[in-house]
Motif scaffolding. Structure first.
Motif, PDB file in Angstrom:
ATOM      1  N   GLY A   1     -24.460   8.183   3.641  1.00 37.41           N
ATOM      2  CA  GLY A   1     -25.077   9.464   3.354  1.00 37.41           C
ATOM      3  C   GLY A   1     -26.027   9.917   4.438  1.00 37.41           C
ATOM      4  O   GLY A   1     -26.745   9.117   5.046  1.00 37.41           O
ATOM      5  N   MET A   2     -26.039  11.224   4.690  1.00 36.25           N
ATOM      6  CA  MET A   2     -26.953  11.785   5.675  1.00 36.25           C
ATOM      7  C   MET A   2     -28.402  11.609   5.231  1.00 36.25           C
ATOM      8  O   MET A   2     -29.300  11.419   6.041  1.00 36.25           O
ATOM      9  N   ILE A   3     -28.656  11.688   3.915  1.00 33.37           N
ATOM     10  CA  ILE A   3     -29.935  11.315   3.322  1.00 33.37           C
ATOM     11  C   ILE A   3     -29.634  10.230   2.302  1.00 33.37           C
ATOM     12  O   ILE A   3     -28.830  10.425   1.407  1.00 33.37           O
ATOM     13  N   ASN A   4     -30.288   9.088   2.441  1.00 34.60           N
ATOM     14  CA  ASN A   4     -29.936   7.933   1.633  1.00 34.60           C
ATOM     15  C   ASN A   4     -31.199   7.240   1.138  1.00 34.60           C
ATOM     16  O   ASN A   4     -32.171   7.100   1.873  1.00 34.60           O
ATOM     17  N   ALA A   5     -31.176   6.797  -0.114  1.00 32.64           N
ATOM     18  CA  ALA A   5     -32.292   6.011  -0.641  1.00 32.64           C
ATOM     19  C   ALA A   5     -31.780   5.073  -1.713  1.00 32.64           C
ATOM     20  O   ALA A   5     -30.808   5.370  -2.417  1.00 32.64           O
ATOM     21  N   SER A   6     -32.451   3.942  -1.856  1.00 30.04           N
ATOM     22  CA  SER A   6     -32.129   3.042  -2.956  1.00 30.04           C
ATOM     23  C   SER A   6     -33.337   2.189  -3.289  1.00 30.04           C
ATOM     24  O   SER A   6     -34.128   1.840  -2.417  1.00 30.04           O
ATOM     25  N   SER A   7     -33.479   1.891  -4.575  1.00 35.18           N
ATOM     26  CA  SER A   7     -34.351   0.781  -4.944  1.00 35.18           C
ATOM     27  C   SER A   7     -33.583  -0.488  -4.615  1.00 35.18           C
ATOM     28  O   SER A   7     -32.357  -0.528  -4.713  1.00 35.18           O
TER      29      SER A   7
ATOM     30  N   THR B   1     -15.609  14.227   6.594  1.00 35.65           N
ATOM     31  CA  THR B   1     -15.702  12.914   5.939  1.00 35.65           C
ATOM     32  C   THR B   1     -17.141  12.471   5.706  1.00 35.65           C
ATOM     33  O   THR B   1     -17.390  11.315   5.390  1.00 35.65           O
ATOM     34  N   SER B   2     -18.105  13.357   5.862  1.00 36.65           N
ATOM     35  CA  SER B   2     -19.514  12.993   5.714  1.00 36.65           C
ATOM     36  C   SER B   2     -19.960  13.056   4.261  1.00 36.65           C
ATOM     37  O   SER B   2     -19.508  13.912   3.493  1.00 36.65           O
ATOM     38  N   TYR B   3     -20.889  12.167   3.930  1.00 37.07           N
ATOM     39  CA  TYR B   3     -21.550  12.181   2.640  1.00 37.07           C
ATOM     40  C   TYR B   3     -22.939  12.801   2.816  1.00 37.07           C
ATOM     41  O   TYR B   3     -23.625  12.521   3.797  1.00 37.07           O
ATOM     42  N   GLY B   4     -23.354  13.585   1.845  1.00 39.71           N
ATOM     43  CA  GLY B   4     -24.626  14.277   1.963  1.00 39.71           C
ATOM     44  C   GLY B   4     -25.798  13.438   1.519  1.00 39.71           C
ATOM     45  O   GLY B   4     -26.464  12.782   2.316  1.00 39.71           O
ATOM     46  N   ILE B   5     -26.104  13.438   0.219  1.00 38.45           N
ATOM     47  CA  ILE B   5     -27.241  12.723  -0.345  1.00 38.45           C
ATOM     48  C   ILE B   5     -26.729  11.628  -1.271  1.00 38.45           C
ATOM     49  O   ILE B   5     -25.962  11.904  -2.192  1.00 38.45           O
ATOM     50  N   ILE B   6     -27.158  10.399  -1.022  1.00 41.36           N
ATOM     51  CA  ILE B   6     -26.789   9.272  -1.882  1.00 41.36           C
ATOM     52  C   ILE B   6     -28.062   8.584  -2.353  1.00 41.36           C
ATOM     53  O   ILE B   6     -28.874   8.138  -1.529  1.00 41.36           O
ATOM     54  N   LEU B   7     -28.246   8.518  -3.661  1.00 41.22           N
ATOM     55  CA  LEU B   7     -29.377   7.798  -4.254  1.00 41.22           C
ATOM     56  C   LEU B   7     -28.843   6.670  -5.120  1.00 41.22           C
ATOM     57  O   LEU B   7     -27.934   6.884  -5.930  1.00 41.22           O
ATOM     58  N   GLN B   8     -29.432   5.480  -4.951  1.00 42.81           N
ATOM     59  CA  GLN B   8     -28.974   4.313  -5.692  1.00 42.81           C
ATOM     60  C   GLN B   8     -30.151   3.624  -6.387  1.00 42.81           C
ATOM     61  O   GLN B   8     -31.156   3.327  -5.756  1.00 42.81           O
ATOM     62  N   GLY B   9     -30.000   3.399  -7.663  1.00 43.77           N
ATOM     63  CA  GLY B   9     -30.985   2.615  -8.403  1.00 43.77           C
ATOM     64  C   GLY B   9     -30.456   1.214  -8.604  1.00 43.77           C
ATOM     65  O   GLY B   9     -29.659   0.968  -9.504  1.00 43.77           O
TER      66      GLY B   9
END
Length: 588
Positions: free
Chosen positions: A357-363, A390-398
């Protein structure tokens, strides 16, 4: 200077004081020496001298001393000796040390300890700190330990990569740094270095790192109006322009800088722009109005990946108004953040697609991180554009086993030519996704993955609840090769599960390419009697609503031009699925 007491000695001449003039032939300056009181003063034979048993201090306007005076004294054999002596005297006097428009040759680290209240001032275009050899030296040109109230302005640091060998695991490269520009650090016995400003400097031909802050626990860290440059990198270890780390209480401002790498179309060749960790516990972090070009690296090697990479414990941060051009991996990552982050009004253009993801976050999922909170995140009003499809935008993972990702807002973003815009994975509680727009979408606009995978091991999420998807506008790529475009998709798990809470998909406008889907409520018993789909407008699809879970409430949707079927619920025969016209769905 900030938080500095008055200078130790007067910075203007008192005619009553007995003094004398001294001419410096190297600089052409006729300098007045003023008598000062004291005993056992640190005379250096240049600025502070002893004559006839009395001490005298050189005087220039605004408490400035000239480093080139030292070149006229035989005590100092080379630029390294001159800089060491002059910086220490500037700190002793609380003065500005002016450097000339020339090259200063430094072939080893110059170390300074326990200095305060001084400014190093260079001629921005012509004061160059450089090495004259093809031999590396470990660490940085300038190293400051437990120093405070410092301004460094107007220098060019030649980091000399072109003349140095490619470093490797044989160099113990994971723990060593070579030929850096400036190191600011503190020790645990004191409160560390603090109140540091680096401004209007130029760091080029990056070898390892240009600037590194470490354990600066008070006051402010300001890095502004600097230019950072790198050629194409073959090295795979330790590769970041600016590192700010383990400075929990500092107020950090990184503003108006340029991080520009050479043109490059290989995702393993460009360094990271900013790397931060352990920041914002009691202070704050502002990354504002910076420019990034050809930044970001893939997983080849040991280094940070994203143009801005907050990898572990950066809290209370704002990343705003930055421009990312030709990003060669992800743009912004903030892993293991605890709380309070805003990412807004950035422009991101991705040249080479990444996997996260272009913006990515995870706990963080590993138990040893013990992450017990991840909350209060807003990602808004950004523009995300990709050169490919083929790009991913925002990915958030808990992923933490100890907390949910809570109170998340993703709003007002613009997506262009992406594979997927917004993906949620793992534990999520109270998430609002609203007023986003996507054009030329090639896969899934909003993807809620009702599962949790940590290190390839799948487990049941703690909680996925109160997901609000409202007023988004997604338009699929018209190319018929993209047959699986979906506006919104939710996946569940089969079995006896209680982790799913309500999901409301409302007032979205989804336009497809005549081959894809509008909204998919996918298989998984965990989605039964959970999802509400209302007031959406869907057009030019194969199937408007593809319903594969039981008891999905569907009402007041408008579905235009569904070539195969407006609502497909054949996977759940005999179950009560509320659609049909008595709930005001209009199928046209």
């Amino acid at each position: 200077m900030t938080n500095c007491n008055s200078q130790k000695f007067p910075s203007t001449c008192n005619p009553a004081d007995y003094g004398f003039n001294k001419f410096f032939p190297h600089t052409g300056e006729d300098v007045y020496y003023q008598k000062i009181p004291g005993t056992n003063l640190p005379e250096d034979g240049v600025v502070l001298i002893q004559k006839d048993g009395e001490y005298y201090k050189a005087i220039l306007h605004e408490n400035t001393i000239n480093i080139e005076w030292y070149r006229c004294n035989e005590r100092y054999a080379n630029d390294e000796d001159i800089i060491l002596a002059a910086v220490k005297m500037a700190a002793y006097l609380g003065a500005t040390l002016r450097f000339a428009a020339r090259e200063y040759i430094v072939n080893k680290q110059l170390s300074f300890q326990n200095l305060s209240c001084f400014k190093l001032l260079g001629d921005k275009q012509h004061t160059i700190i450089k090495s004259s050899t093809k031999e590396r030296f470990e660490s940085f040109y300038f190293s400051f330990t437990d120093c405070n109230n410092i301004i460094i302005e107007g220098f060019k640091f030649d980091l000399n990569k072109r003349n140095l060998p490619t470093y490797s695991s044989f160099d113990d490269a994971l723990s060593k740094e070579f030929n850096g520009g400036i190191l600011i650090k503190g020790t645990y016995e004191v409160n560390g270095s603090h109140n540091i400003e680096i401004t209007n400097c130029h760091f080029y031909d990056l070898y390892n790192r240009a600037i590194r802050f470490y354990n600066c626990e008070q006051g402010h860290i300001i890095v502004n109006n600097n230019l950072f440059e790198s050629s194409v990198q073959e090295q795979i270890y330790v590769m970041e322009h600016l590192v700010i780390s383990q400075s929990h209480n500092a107020n950090v401002i990184v503003e108006n800088n340029i991080f520009r790498n050479a043109e490059n179309h290989d995702s393993s060749k460009s360094p990271c722009g900013i790397y931060g960790f352990d920041l914002g516990y009691y202070g704050s972090v502002l990354i504002n109005n910076n420019y990034f070009e050809y930044c970001g690296r893939d997983n080849t090697g040991h280094h940070r990946l994203y143009a801005i990479d907050f990898y572990d414990n950066v809290n209370n941060f704002v990343i705003s108004n930055n421009t990312f051009r030709n990003t060669t991996w992800g743009a912004i990552r903030f892993d293991r953040t605890r709380k309070n982050g805003i990412i807004n009004s950035n422009i991101i253009h991705q040249l080479i697609s990444d996997d996260g993801g272009m913006i990515n976050a995870s706990s963080r999922g590993a138990a040893e991180f013990s992450q017990t909170e991840f909350r209060n995140i807003a990602i808004s009003n950004n523009i995300l554009e990709s050169s490919g499809a083929t790009s991913y935008g925002i990915i958030l993972q808990g992923l933490s086993p100890y907390c949910n990702s809570e109170n998340i807002e993703i709003s007002g973003n613009k997506f262009y030519n992406l594979k997927s815009c917004i993906t949620l994975h793992g534990d999520m509680d109270v998430v609002s996704i609203n007023n986003n727009q996507a054009f030329n979408l090639t896969a899934i606009g909003i993807y809620i993955q009702g599962r949790k995978i940590v290190n390839t091991v799948e487990s049941e999420p703690r909680k996925i609840a109160k997901i609000y998807i409202n007023n988004n506008n997604f338009s699929g790529n018209l190319n018929p090769d993209f047959k699986g475009v979906v506006g919104v998709q939710i996946d569940g798990l089969n079995g006896t599960h209680t982790f799913m809470g309500r999901v409301w998909i409302n007032d979205n406008f989804i336009t497809n390419n005549n081959y894809g889907y509008g909204i998919i409520v996918n298989t998984g018993d965990s989605l039964n009697n959970i999802v509400t789909v209302t007031n959406n407008l869907i057009e030019n699809v194969e199937r408007g609503l593809y319903i594969r879970a039981k008891k999905v409430f569907i009402k007041d949707n408008l579905i235009y031009n569904a070539s195969i079927g407006a609502i497909n619920d054949l996977d759940v025969p005999g179950q009560t699925i509320y659609h049909e016209n008595f709930n005001n769905n209009v199928l046209i």
